[in-house]
Motif scaffolding. Structure first.
Motif: not given
Length: 161
Positions: A119-121, A138-139, A141-150, A152-156
């Protein structure tokens, strides 16, 4: 074509021999890249459509610079991945490969195409909206972040035909 980048992008079907290049592009675009073996398995699957943008050259090089892999099931399909090499971004290559994939899906009578996007892309969201995608869900905590955390993904979803 412009004088800074005089070689056109040629849209083509991806082949098994492209797997190493596609894995390299994917690794440059995502936190967890796919291996050449994972890409080969997708390219060998008869349910997938894999479109590649190749940089044309006077010397015969047709190296991939971007690609999309889509899997169809019945009258629906899902974008499994879309990636463009960092040096070739913001030149319309993502749009070109997506346009071709959507044309092929239309010819195969697929009615709807789905995808997930961070959702941030903002660049990807702008592309997908231009292609007619709308948010279907919307999902968290879908994507893991390289710096930690996660993230959300938007389903389109885009209606094809």
């Amino acid at each position: 074509m412009n004088w800074l980048d005089p070689f056109p992008v040629i849209i083509d079907t991806a082949h098994l021999g492209d797997a190493d290049d596609l894995a390299e592009i994917h690794a440059g675009a995502f936190h967890r890249g796919w291996s050449p073996a994972e890409i080969e398995a997708l390219l060998a699957d008869r349910r997938t459509i894999a479109i590649v943008g190749r940089r044309g050259s006077l010397f015969g090089s047709r190296r991939p610079v971007g690609f999309v892999i889509v899997r169809a099931a019945g009258d629906e399909a899902e974008v499994l991945t879309l990636a463009v090499a960092p040096a070739h971004r913001r030149r319309g290559i993502g749009r070109l490969v997506m346009d071709e994939a959507m044309r092929r899906l239309y010819a195969d009578r697929v009615k709807a195409l789905f995808l997930e996007v961070d959702e941030g892309n903002q660049a990807a969201l702008a592309l997908y909206r231009r292609l007619g995608f709308t948010v279907a869900g919307r999902r968290g905590n879908y994507y893991a972040r390289p710096e930690g955390g996660s993230a959300a993904a938007l389903v389109m979803r885009a209606d094809i035909g």
